[in-house]
Design a protein around this motif. Structure first.
Motif, PDB file in Angstrom:
ATOM      1  N   LEU A  36       0.825  -1.203   0.000  1.00  0.00           N
ATOM      2  CA  LEU A  36       0.000   0.000   0.000  1.00  0.00           C
ATOM      3  C   LEU A  36       0.861   1.256   0.000  1.00  0.00           C
ATOM      4  O   LEU A  36       0.560   2.230  -0.704  1.00  0.00           O
ATOM      5  N   SER A  37       1.943   1.229   0.781  1.00  0.00           N
ATOM      6  CA  SER A  37       2.855   2.372   0.816  1.00  0.00           C
ATOM      7  C   SER A  37       3.513   2.582  -0.540  1.00  0.00           C
ATOM      8  O   SER A  37       3.630   3.723  -1.022  1.00  0.00           O
ATOM      9  N   GLY A  38       3.935   1.492  -1.182  1.00  0.00           N
ATOM     10  CA  GLY A  38       4.550   1.607  -2.500  1.00  0.00           C
ATOM     11  C   GLY A  38       3.577   2.124  -3.552  1.00  0.00           C
ATOM     12  O   GLY A  38       3.937   2.962  -4.389  1.00  0.00           O
ATOM     13  N   LEU A  39       2.332   1.660  -3.509  1.00  0.00           N
ATOM     14  CA  LEU A  39       1.324   2.118  -4.463  1.00  0.00           C
ATOM     15  C   LEU A  39       0.997   3.596  -4.256  1.00  0.00           C
ATOM     16  O   LEU A  39       0.792   4.338  -5.230  1.00  0.00           O
ATOM     17  N   SER A  40       0.947   4.013  -3.009  1.00  0.00           N
ATOM     18  CA  SER A  40       0.664   5.431  -2.741  1.00  0.00           C
ATOM     19  C   SER A  40       1.760   6.318  -3.312  1.00  0.00           C
ATOM     20  O   SER A  40       1.479   7.385  -3.875  1.00  0.00           O
ATOM     21  N   MET A  41       3.027   5.888  -3.196  1.00  0.00           N
ATOM     22  CA  MET A  41       4.123   6.678  -3.765  1.00  0.00           C
ATOM     23  C   MET A  41       4.097   6.656  -5.286  1.00  0.00           C
ATOM     24  O   MET A  41       4.388   7.666  -5.936  1.00  0.00           O
ATOM     25  N   ALA A  42       3.727   5.519  -5.877  1.00  0.00           N
ATOM     26  CA  ALA A  42       3.680   5.417  -7.339  1.00  0.00           C
ATOM     27  C   ALA A  42       2.623   6.348  -7.916  1.00  0.00           C
ATOM     28  O   ALA A  42       2.877   7.072  -8.896  1.00  0.00           O
ATOM     29  N   PHE A  43       1.434   6.361  -7.313  1.00  0.00           N
ATOM     30  CA  PHE A  43       0.371   7.227  -7.830  1.00  0.00           C
ATOM     31  C   PHE A  43       0.644   8.693  -7.510  1.00  0.00           C
ATOM     32  O   PHE A  43       0.226   9.581  -8.265  1.00  0.00           O
ATOM     33  N   ALA A  44       1.340   8.954  -6.400  1.00  0.00           N
ATOM     34  CA  ALA A  44       1.748  10.333  -6.121  1.00  0.00           C
ATOM     35  C   ALA A  44       2.725  10.827  -7.187  1.00  0.00           C
ATOM     36  O   ALA A  44       2.692  12.001  -7.579  1.00  0.00           O
ATOM     37  N   LEU A  45       3.582   9.940  -7.670  1.00  0.00           N
ATOM     38  CA  LEU A  45       4.512  10.311  -8.739  1.00  0.00           C
ATOM     39  C   LEU A  45       3.752  10.637 -10.023  1.00  0.00           C
ATOM     40  O   LEU A  45       4.105  11.588 -10.736  1.00  0.00           O
ATOM     41  N   LEU A  46       2.691   9.874 -10.314  1.00  0.00           N
ATOM     42  CA  LEU A  46       1.852  10.186 -11.475  1.00  0.00           C
ATOM     43  C   LEU A  46       1.186  11.552 -11.308  1.00  0.00           C
ATOM     44  O   LEU A  46       1.090  12.337 -12.265  1.00  0.00           O
ATOM     45  N   PHE A  53      -3.519  16.072 -18.581  1.00  0.00           N
ATOM     46  CA  PHE A  53      -2.613  16.178 -17.434  1.00  0.00           C
ATOM     47  C   PHE A  53      -3.359  16.617 -16.177  1.00  0.00           C
ATOM     48  O   PHE A  53      -2.972  16.230 -15.060  1.00  0.00           O
ATOM     49  N   LEU A  54      -4.416  17.415 -16.331  1.00  0.00           N
ATOM     50  CA  LEU A  54      -5.234  17.793 -15.183  1.00  0.00           C
ATOM     51  C   LEU A  54      -5.912  16.554 -14.590  1.00  0.00           C
ATOM     52  O   LEU A  54      -5.938  16.373 -13.359  1.00  0.00           O
ATOM     53  N   LEU A  55      -6.448  15.700 -15.453  1.00  0.00           N
ATOM     54  CA  LEU A  55      -7.064  14.457 -14.991  1.00  0.00           C
ATOM     55  C   LEU A  55      -6.029  13.557 -14.319  1.00  0.00           C
ATOM     56  O   LEU A  55      -6.314  12.933 -13.288  1.00  0.00           O
ATOM     57  N   LEU A  56      -4.820  13.502 -14.894  1.00  0.00           N
ATOM     58  CA  LEU A  56      -3.751  12.686 -14.307  1.00  0.00           C
ATOM     59  C   LEU A  56      -3.359  13.203 -12.930  1.00  0.00           C
ATOM     60  O   LEU A  56      -3.128  12.408 -12.003  1.00  0.00           O
ATOM     61  N   PHE A  57      -3.308  14.512 -12.784  1.00  0.00           N
ATOM     62  CA  PHE A  57      -2.964  15.121 -11.499  1.00  0.00           C
ATOM     63  C   PHE A  57      -4.005  14.788 -10.431  1.00  0.00           C
ATOM     64  O   PHE A  57      -3.656  14.335  -9.322  1.00  0.00           O
ATOM     65  N   ILE A  58      -5.274  14.961 -10.759  1.00  0.00           N
ATOM     66  CA  ILE A  58      -6.326  14.727  -9.773  1.00  0.00           C
ATOM     67  C   ILE A  58      -6.418  13.250  -9.410  1.00  0.00           C
ATOM     68  O   ILE A  58      -6.426  12.874  -8.235  1.00  0.00           O
ATOM     69  N   LEU A  59      -6.459  12.388 -10.433  1.00  0.00           N
ATOM     70  CA  LEU A  59      -6.574  10.948 -10.174  1.00  0.00           C
ATOM     71  C   LEU A  59      -5.347  10.416  -9.443  1.00  0.00           C
ATOM     72  O   LEU A  59      -5.463   9.570  -8.541  1.00  0.00           O
ATOM     73  N   GLY A  60      -4.179  10.895  -9.826  1.00  0.00           N
ATOM     74  CA  GLY A  60      -2.948  10.412  -9.210  1.00  0.00           C
ATOM     75  C   GLY A  60      -2.929  10.639  -7.706  1.00  0.00           C
ATOM     76  O   GLY A  60      -2.690   9.701  -6.930  1.00  0.00           O
ATOM     77  N   TYR A  61      -3.237  11.859  -7.280  1.00  0.00           N
ATOM     78  CA  TYR A  61      -3.161  12.157  -5.857  1.00  0.00           C
ATOM     79  C   TYR A  61      -4.359  11.621  -5.078  1.00  0.00           C
ATOM     80  O   TYR A  61      -4.226  11.273  -3.901  1.00  0.00           O
ATOM     81  N   VAL A  62      -5.529  11.555  -5.703  1.00  0.00           N
ATOM     82  CA  VAL A  62      -6.689  10.984  -5.013  1.00  0.00           C
ATOM     83  C   VAL A  62      -6.488   9.487  -4.782  1.00  0.00           C
ATOM     84  O   VAL A  62      -6.724   8.962  -3.681  1.00  0.00           O
ATOM     85  N   VAL A  63      -6.040   8.753  -5.813  1.00  0.00           N
ATOM     86  CA  VAL A  63      -5.786   7.319  -5.661  1.00  0.00           C
ATOM     87  C   VAL A  63      -4.645   7.088  -4.672  1.00  0.00           C
ATOM     88  O   VAL A  63      -4.688   6.157  -3.853  1.00  0.00           O
ATOM     89  N   SER A  64      -3.623   7.929  -4.718  1.00  0.00           N
ATOM     90  CA  SER A  64      -2.530   7.829  -3.756  1.00  0.00           C
ATOM     91  C   SER A  64      -3.052   8.015  -2.336  1.00  0.00           C
ATOM     92  O   SER A  64      -2.652   7.289  -1.414  1.00  0.00           O
ATOM     93  N   ALA A  65      -3.950   8.974  -2.154  1.00  0.00           N
ATOM     94  CA  ALA A  65      -4.528   9.210  -0.827  1.00  0.00           C
ATOM     95  C   ALA A  65      -5.353   8.015  -0.361  1.00  0.00           C
ATOM     96  O   ALA A  65      -5.379   7.698   0.834  1.00  0.00           O
ATOM     97  N   ILE A  66      -6.029   7.348  -1.290  1.00  0.00           N
ATOM     98  CA  ILE A  66      -6.816   6.165  -0.932  1.00  0.00           C
ATOM     99  C   ILE A  66      -5.898   5.072  -0.386  1.00  0.00           C
ATOM    100  O   ILE A  66      -6.181   4.453   0.648  1.00  0.00           O
ATOM    101  N   PHE A  67      -4.791   4.823  -1.062  1.00  0.00           N
ATOM    102  CA  PHE A  67      -3.866   3.773  -0.622  1.00  0.00           C
ATOM    103  C   PHE A  67      -3.206   4.124   0.709  1.00  0.00           C
ATOM    104  O   PHE A  67      -3.061   3.264   1.590  1.00  0.00           O
ATOM    105  N   ILE A  68      -2.803   5.383   0.869  1.00  0.00           N
ATOM    106  CA  ILE A  68      -2.144   5.749   2.124  1.00  0.00           C
ATOM    107  C   ILE A  68      -3.144   5.776   3.265  1.00  0.00           C
ATOM    108  O   ILE A  68      -2.807   5.480   4.421  1.00  0.00           O
ATOM    109  N   CYS A  69      -4.399   6.110   2.950  1.00  0.00           N
ATOM    110  CA  CYS A  69      -5.450   6.071   3.969  1.00  0.00           C
ATOM    111  C   CYS A  69      -5.703   4.630   4.410  1.00  0.00           C
ATOM    112  O   CYS A  69      -5.889   4.346   5.606  1.00  0.00           O
ATOM    113  N   TRP A  70      -5.692   3.725   3.475  1.00  0.00           N
ATOM    114  CA  TRP A  70      -5.858   2.300   3.775  1.00  0.00           C
ATOM    115  C   TRP A  70      -4.700   1.807   4.661  1.00  0.00           C
ATOM    116  O   TRP A  70      -4.897   1.076   5.628  1.00  0.00           O
ATOM    117  N   GLU A  71      -3.489   2.234   4.311  1.00  0.00           N
ATOM    118  CA  GLU A  71      -2.320   1.864   5.107  1.00  0.00           C
ATOM    119  C   GLU A  71      -2.432   2.387   6.530  1.00  0.00           C
ATOM    120  O   GLU A  71      -2.151   1.667   7.505  1.00  0.00           O
TER     121      GLU A  71
END
Length: 287
Positions: A98-108, A131-149
């Protein structure tokens, strides 16, 4: 004292992001809310990309780059500190994934934000939206994984309330941002551009609180310097007790002396006109 530690990364990131947004918004208002070439005919509220794609484009690019770089440093620091035992450690493989996935999507999300600031909406409208869609989805999905962690960490380290606090902050960010993103997309689809513009500014400002939430995550590392490990179980309160020792010793010492004096005074009593000291009757005398 906190001292300079890893918590400065999210603070710098959040301040840069907030400062950039305020600079763009104040500039647009001070200049009389001008209409930019990238704005539609029936649009009165400028998007962030409208203001940032004009004369203030260098500010938009610099602010986006600094924000994402220091936010990514926050992610990396958090992972490294958990690995070193200076924060609550990831014990299970799921937590590490989960931590690795959160960092990967944060990078996106980082890539999306930097590129959308470079490819402005007037000259590269389609790329900018991607790129706007990539920015929003990247950090929202990253937040989901880190929240799960953090949910799993909070259940495992129940004595550390800071993990639960961080979990609820990030969960609130996820729910609010998803709701606002859906409303933003609906307004764009229905050509309600002014409402969409207000929603975009709101989404961006709320993102600031998400960035600052990592300050809470990294702050405990100030107590685990010089080889100290993150306390667990009974050790969790020991660290707090040690911090209060320097303030409590003098006060406790005075209280001990005062208490002994009080006990000594109260240990003298009189029974039928005869004083008894220390709970013993006086020895009989022949005189």
């Amino acid at each position: 004292m906190w001292g300079v530690s890893y918590w400065v990364f999210p603070v710098i990131s959040g301040l840069c992001w907030l400062g950039m947004l305020l600079g763009l918004l104040i500039s647009w208002n001070v200049n009389g809310r001008p209409r930019y070439p990238s704005m539609e005919n029936d649009q009165d509220v400028a998007y962030i990309s409208d203001v940032g794609g004009d004369k203030l484009k260098p500010l938009f690019i610099a602010g986006s780059c600094v924000t994402t770089i220091f936010l990514d440093l926050s992610f990396l620091s958090e992972r490294w500190l958990r690995h070193r035992g200076r924060l609550a450690a990831n014990v299970s493989a799921i937590e590490k994934v989960l931590s690795g996935l959160s960092m990967a999507f944060a990078l996106l999300g980082t890539i999306g934000l930097i590129l959308l600031s470079i490819f402005d909406t007037r000259s590269h409208h389609t790329l900018h939206d991607i790129f706007l869609l990539l920015f929003i989805l990247g950090y929202v999905v990253s937040a989901i994984f880190i929240c799960w962690e953090y949910q799993r960490l909070g259940a495992k380290y129940r004595e550390h309330r800071i993990l639960r606090a961080s979990f609820w902050i990030k969960l609130a960010f996820i729910l609010i941002e998803i709701a606002l993103a859906v409303a933003f997309a609906a307004c764009n689809f229905r050509d309600a551009l002014n409402a969409a513009g207000i929603l975009e500014w709101t989404i961006a400002f709320i993102f600031t609180f998400y960035v600052f939430s990592f300050f809470i995550d990294l702050l405990p590392a100030t107590q685990t310097k010089r080889g100290r490990k993150f306390p667990t179980g009974p050790q969790a309160t020991q660290m707090q007790m040690e911090e209060n020792d320097q303030y409590g010793q003098g006060y406790a010492g005075r209280n001990t002396v005062d208490s002994q004096r009080t006990l000594g005074a109260n240990n003298v009593k009189t029974t039928i006109g005869v004083k008894h000291e220390n709970g013993q009757a006086p020895v009989a005398s022949n005189f």
